[in-house]
Write an enzyme that holds these catalytic residues in place. Structure first.
Site, PDB file in Angstrom:
ATOM      1  N   GLU A 111      12.969  79.532 -60.133  1.00 27.37           N
ATOM      2  CA  GLU A 111      12.525  79.533 -61.437  1.00 27.37           C
ATOM      3  C   GLU A 111      11.076  79.093 -61.647  1.00 27.37           C
ATOM      4  OE1 GLU A 111      16.209  77.799 -63.431  1.00 27.37           O
ATOM      5  OE2 GLU A 111      15.897  76.412 -61.616  1.00 27.37           O
ATOM      6  N   GLU A 131      22.816  78.261 -57.846  1.00 24.07           N
ATOM      7  CA  GLU A 131      23.323  77.068 -58.413  1.00 24.07           C
ATOM      8  C   GLU A 131      24.602  76.855 -58.488  1.00 24.07           C
ATOM      9  OE1 GLU A 131      18.708  76.801 -59.587  1.00 24.07           O
ATOM     10  OE2 GLU A 131      20.429  78.348 -59.004  1.00 24.07           O
TER      11      GLU A 131
END
Length: 258
Positions: A111, A131
Protein backbone atom coordinates in the site's frame (compact mmCIF):
# COMPACT_ATOMS: atom_id res chain seq x y z
CA UNK A 1 19.30 8.46 11.63
CA UNK A 2 15.95 7.65 13.19
CA UNK A 3 15.00 4.74 15.40
CA UNK A 4 12.94 2.94 12.75
CA UNK A 5 13.90 4.65 9.48
CA UNK A 6 16.67 6.74 7.98
CA UNK A 7 16.63 9.76 5.68
CA UNK A 8 19.25 11.10 3.30
CA UNK A 9 19.34 14.42 1.47
CA UNK A 10 21.09 14.46 -1.89
CA UNK A 11 20.60 17.87 -3.45
CA UNK A 12 16.88 18.10 -4.28
CA UNK A 13 16.40 14.36 -3.66
CA UNK A 14 15.17 12.88 -0.35
CA UNK A 15 15.69 9.17 0.28
CA UNK A 16 13.73 7.50 3.09
CA UNK A 17 14.74 3.97 4.14
CA UNK A 18 12.59 1.81 6.42
CA UNK A 19 15.14 0.34 8.82
CA UNK A 20 13.60 -2.66 10.60
CA UNK A 21 15.24 -5.54 8.69
CA UNK A 22 14.84 -7.85 11.69
CA UNK A 23 11.06 -7.51 11.14
CA UNK A 24 11.26 -7.57 7.30
CA UNK A 25 10.81 -3.78 7.51
CA UNK A 26 7.29 -4.24 8.85
CA UNK A 27 5.95 -1.08 10.46
CA UNK A 28 4.23 -0.53 13.78
CA UNK A 29 2.57 2.75 14.86
CA UNK A 30 5.80 4.33 16.20
CA UNK A 31 7.53 3.49 12.92
CA UNK A 32 4.64 4.93 10.92
CA UNK A 33 4.77 8.09 13.03
CA UNK A 34 8.50 8.46 12.33
CA UNK A 35 7.90 7.99 8.60
CA UNK A 36 5.16 10.61 8.73
CA UNK A 37 7.50 13.19 10.27
CA UNK A 38 10.04 12.57 7.51
CA UNK A 39 7.44 13.03 4.79
CA UNK A 40 6.19 16.16 6.57
CA UNK A 41 9.75 17.46 6.16
CA UNK A 42 9.81 16.47 2.49
CA UNK A 43 6.44 18.06 1.79
CA UNK A 44 7.22 21.37 3.49
CA UNK A 45 10.81 21.94 2.32
CA UNK A 46 10.88 23.93 -0.95
CA UNK A 47 14.38 22.63 -1.74
CA UNK A 48 13.27 18.97 -1.74
CA UNK A 49 11.69 18.08 -5.08
CA UNK A 50 11.61 14.27 -5.34
CA UNK A 51 11.54 11.47 -2.74
CA UNK A 52 12.42 7.79 -2.84
CA UNK A 53 11.18 5.29 -0.27
CA UNK A 54 12.83 1.90 0.12
CA UNK A 55 13.61 -0.77 2.71
CA UNK A 56 16.87 -1.75 4.38
CA UNK A 57 18.52 -4.88 2.97
CA UNK A 58 17.69 -7.07 -0.02
CA UNK A 59 14.90 -9.20 1.46
CA UNK A 60 12.06 -6.74 2.01
CA UNK A 61 10.74 -3.36 1.01
CA UNK A 62 8.18 -3.78 3.79
CA UNK A 63 6.23 -6.79 5.00
CA UNK A 64 3.46 -4.38 5.99
CA UNK A 65 1.80 -4.13 9.38
CA UNK A 66 3.86 -5.56 12.24
CA UNK A 67 1.34 -8.23 13.24
CA UNK A 68 3.56 -9.49 16.04
CA UNK A 69 3.52 -6.04 17.65
CA UNK A 70 -0.26 -5.94 17.22
CA UNK A 71 -0.73 -9.45 18.62
CA UNK A 72 1.38 -8.61 21.65
CA UNK A 73 -0.91 -5.67 22.45
CA UNK A 74 1.53 -2.92 21.50
CA UNK A 75 0.42 0.70 21.86
CA UNK A 76 -1.29 1.82 18.65
CA UNK A 77 -1.95 5.43 19.69
CA UNK A 78 1.01 6.76 17.68
CA UNK A 79 -0.55 5.90 14.29
CA UNK A 80 -0.41 9.11 12.20
CA UNK A 81 -3.33 10.65 10.33
CA UNK A 82 -1.17 10.58 7.16
CA UNK A 83 -1.65 6.81 7.05
CA UNK A 84 0.58 3.79 6.73
CA UNK A 85 4.20 4.78 6.17
CA UNK A 86 3.10 8.39 6.52
CA UNK A 87 1.97 8.23 2.88
CA UNK A 88 -1.22 6.26 2.25
CA UNK A 89 -3.52 9.07 3.48
CA UNK A 90 -1.30 12.02 2.50
CA UNK A 91 -3.76 13.27 -0.08
CA UNK A 92 -2.26 16.73 -0.64
CA UNK A 93 1.30 15.77 -1.61
CA UNK A 94 2.04 17.17 -5.07
CA UNK A 95 5.74 16.28 -5.10
CA UNK A 96 6.62 12.94 -6.74
CA UNK A 97 7.58 9.87 -4.71
CA UNK A 98 9.27 6.75 -6.13
CA UNK A 99 9.10 3.34 -4.45
CA UNK A 100 12.28 1.27 -4.80
CA UNK A 101 10.92 -2.18 -3.97
CA UNK A 102 13.90 -4.32 -2.99
CA UNK A 103 12.14 -7.51 -1.90
CA UNK A 104 8.69 -8.35 -0.55
CA UNK A 105 6.03 -5.63 -0.51
CA UNK A 106 3.15 -7.15 1.39
CA UNK A 107 -0.02 -5.63 2.80
CA UNK A 108 0.76 -2.18 4.10
CA UNK A 109 4.13 -2.34 2.40
CA UNK A 110 2.42 -2.77 -0.96
CA UNK A 111 0.00 0.00 0.00
CA UNK A 112 2.94 2.35 0.59
CA UNK A 113 4.24 1.50 -2.89
CA UNK A 114 0.79 2.01 -4.43
CA UNK A 115 0.65 5.47 -2.80
CA UNK A 116 3.85 6.38 -4.67
CA UNK A 117 3.87 7.75 -8.21
CA UNK A 118 6.40 5.34 -9.73
CA UNK A 119 7.36 1.83 -8.59
CA UNK A 120 10.61 0.15 -9.61
CA UNK A 121 11.50 -3.29 -8.34
CA UNK A 122 14.31 -5.79 -8.02
CA UNK A 123 13.72 -9.15 -9.67
CA UNK A 124 13.25 -10.82 -6.28
CA UNK A 125 10.37 -8.49 -5.36
CA UNK A 126 6.91 -9.88 -4.65
CA UNK A 127 3.68 -7.97 -4.19
CA UNK A 128 0.53 -8.99 -2.33
CA UNK A 129 -2.42 -7.80 -0.30
CA UNK A 130 -2.71 -10.88 1.94
CA UNK A 131 -4.84 -9.29 4.67
CA UNK A 132 -7.86 -11.63 4.18
CA UNK A 133 -5.59 -14.55 5.07
CA UNK A 134 -5.15 -13.13 8.58
CA UNK A 135 -8.68 -11.81 9.10
CA UNK A 136 -7.98 -8.24 7.95
CA UNK A 137 -8.51 -6.12 4.82
CA UNK A 138 -6.22 -3.80 2.87
CA UNK A 139 -7.85 -0.62 4.17
CA UNK A 140 -4.84 1.70 3.91
CA UNK A 141 -5.91 2.49 0.36
CA UNK A 142 -5.01 -0.85 -1.22
CA UNK A 143 -8.56 -1.97 -2.01
CA UNK A 144 -9.15 1.36 -3.79
CA UNK A 145 -5.80 2.10 -5.43
CA UNK A 146 -5.08 -1.33 -6.91
CA UNK A 147 -8.31 -1.56 -8.99
CA UNK A 148 -7.64 1.94 -10.31
CA UNK A 149 -4.12 0.95 -11.30
CA UNK A 150 -4.73 -2.40 -13.00
CA UNK A 151 -8.50 -2.75 -13.44
CA UNK A 152 -11.10 -4.35 -11.21
CA UNK A 153 -10.93 -7.99 -12.34
CA UNK A 154 -7.15 -8.27 -12.20
CA UNK A 155 -7.12 -6.48 -8.85
CA UNK A 156 -9.79 -8.83 -7.48
CA UNK A 157 -7.68 -11.82 -8.51
CA UNK A 158 -5.03 -10.51 -6.14
CA UNK A 159 -7.17 -9.05 -3.35
CA UNK A 160 -9.61 -11.93 -2.88
CA UNK A 161 -6.89 -14.57 -2.82
CA UNK A 162 -3.97 -12.77 -1.20
CA UNK A 163 -1.70 -14.38 -3.79
CA UNK A 164 1.89 -13.23 -4.28
CA UNK A 165 2.73 -11.55 -7.59
CA UNK A 166 6.40 -11.67 -8.67
CA UNK A 167 8.13 -8.61 -10.09
CA UNK A 168 7.91 -9.72 -13.74
CA UNK A 169 4.14 -10.22 -13.51
CA UNK A 170 3.75 -6.93 -11.65
CA UNK A 171 5.44 -5.20 -14.59
CA UNK A 172 3.08 -6.93 -17.05
CA UNK A 173 0.11 -5.79 -14.95
CA UNK A 174 1.35 -2.19 -15.06
CA UNK A 175 2.16 -1.90 -11.36
CA UNK A 176 5.93 -1.67 -11.87
CA UNK A 177 7.73 0.63 -14.30
CA UNK A 178 11.04 -1.26 -14.41
CA UNK A 179 12.51 -4.49 -13.03
CA UNK A 180 16.23 -4.70 -12.30
CA UNK A 181 18.56 -7.35 -10.79
CA UNK A 182 18.51 -7.86 -7.04
CA UNK A 183 20.41 -5.12 -5.23
CA UNK A 184 19.85 -2.50 -7.94
CA UNK A 185 16.38 -1.17 -7.08
CA UNK A 186 17.62 1.94 -5.27
CA UNK A 187 20.07 2.80 -8.05
CA UNK A 188 17.24 2.38 -10.54
CA UNK A 189 15.00 4.68 -8.49
CA UNK A 190 17.77 7.27 -8.35
CA UNK A 191 17.99 7.14 -12.14
CA UNK A 192 14.25 7.75 -12.46
CA UNK A 193 14.52 10.56 -9.90
CA UNK A 194 17.30 12.08 -12.00
CA UNK A 195 15.01 12.15 -15.04
CA UNK A 196 12.31 13.90 -12.99
CA UNK A 197 14.85 16.41 -11.66
CA UNK A 198 15.69 17.40 -15.23
CA UNK A 199 12.15 18.78 -15.45
CA UNK A 200 10.76 21.89 -13.81
CA UNK A 201 9.56 20.98 -10.30
CA UNK A 202 6.70 23.42 -10.77
CA UNK A 203 5.62 21.56 -13.92
CA UNK A 204 6.01 18.20 -12.21
CA UNK A 205 3.80 19.27 -9.30
CA UNK A 206 1.20 20.76 -11.66
CA UNK A 207 1.17 17.53 -13.65
CA UNK A 208 0.76 15.32 -10.59
CA UNK A 209 -1.93 17.48 -9.01
CA UNK A 210 -3.97 17.78 -12.20
CA UNK A 211 -3.68 14.05 -12.95
CA UNK A 212 -4.57 12.90 -9.43
CA UNK A 213 -7.37 15.39 -8.75
CA UNK A 214 -8.70 14.89 -12.27
CA UNK A 215 -9.32 11.22 -11.46
CA UNK A 216 -12.01 12.38 -9.03
CA UNK A 217 -14.05 13.83 -11.91
CA UNK A 218 -16.60 11.85 -13.88
CA UNK A 219 -15.15 12.58 -17.31
CA UNK A 220 -12.23 14.07 -19.21
CA UNK A 221 -14.03 17.37 -19.87
CA UNK A 222 -14.74 17.97 -16.18
CA UNK A 223 -11.15 17.07 -15.32
CA UNK A 224 -9.82 19.33 -18.08
CA UNK A 225 -11.93 22.27 -16.93
CA UNK A 226 -10.98 21.83 -13.28
CA UNK A 227 -8.97 24.43 -11.40
CA UNK A 228 -5.66 23.29 -9.96
CA UNK A 229 -3.60 25.43 -7.60
CA UNK A 230 -0.33 23.87 -8.72
CA UNK A 231 -1.07 24.80 -12.35
CA UNK A 232 -1.61 28.43 -11.35
CA UNK A 233 1.61 28.33 -9.30
CA UNK A 234 3.46 26.95 -12.33
CA UNK A 235 2.19 29.75 -14.57
CA UNK A 236 3.17 32.38 -12.01
CA UNK A 237 6.64 30.93 -11.41
CA UNK A 238 10.08 31.94 -12.64
CA UNK A 239 10.42 28.45 -14.10
CA UNK A 240 7.56 29.21 -16.52
CA UNK A 241 9.80 31.85 -18.10
CA UNK A 242 13.10 30.01 -17.65
CA UNK A 243 12.05 26.90 -19.57
CA UNK A 244 11.25 28.54 -22.92
CA UNK A 245 14.19 30.93 -22.51
CA UNK A 246 16.65 28.09 -21.94
CA UNK A 247 15.21 26.21 -24.92
CA UNK A 248 15.60 29.22 -27.22
CA UNK A 249 19.14 29.86 -25.94
CA UNK A 250 20.05 26.17 -26.40
CA UNK A 251 21.21 25.69 -22.81
CA UNK A 252 20.09 23.57 -19.84
CA UNK A 253 17.41 25.31 -17.77
CA UNK A 254 18.22 26.53 -14.27
CA UNK A 255 15.12 25.58 -12.33
CA UNK A 256 14.28 27.47 -9.15
CA UNK A 257 11.21 25.53 -8.12
CA UNK A 258 9.44 28.79 -7.39
Amino acid sequence: MGEFCNAERDGHLFVVTINRPERMNALHPPGNAEMSLLFDEFQSDPDLWVAIVTGEGDRAFSAGNDLRYQAEGGDRSAMPSSGFGGLTSRWNLDKPVIAAVNGVAMGGGFEIALACDIIVASDNARFALPEPRVGLAALAGGVHRLPRHIGLKRAMSMMLTGRHVPAAEAKELGIVAEVVPQGEALACARRWAGMILECSPMSVRATKQAAMQGLNETGVRAAHEGRYEAVRAMIDSADFVEGPRAFSEKRPPQWQGR
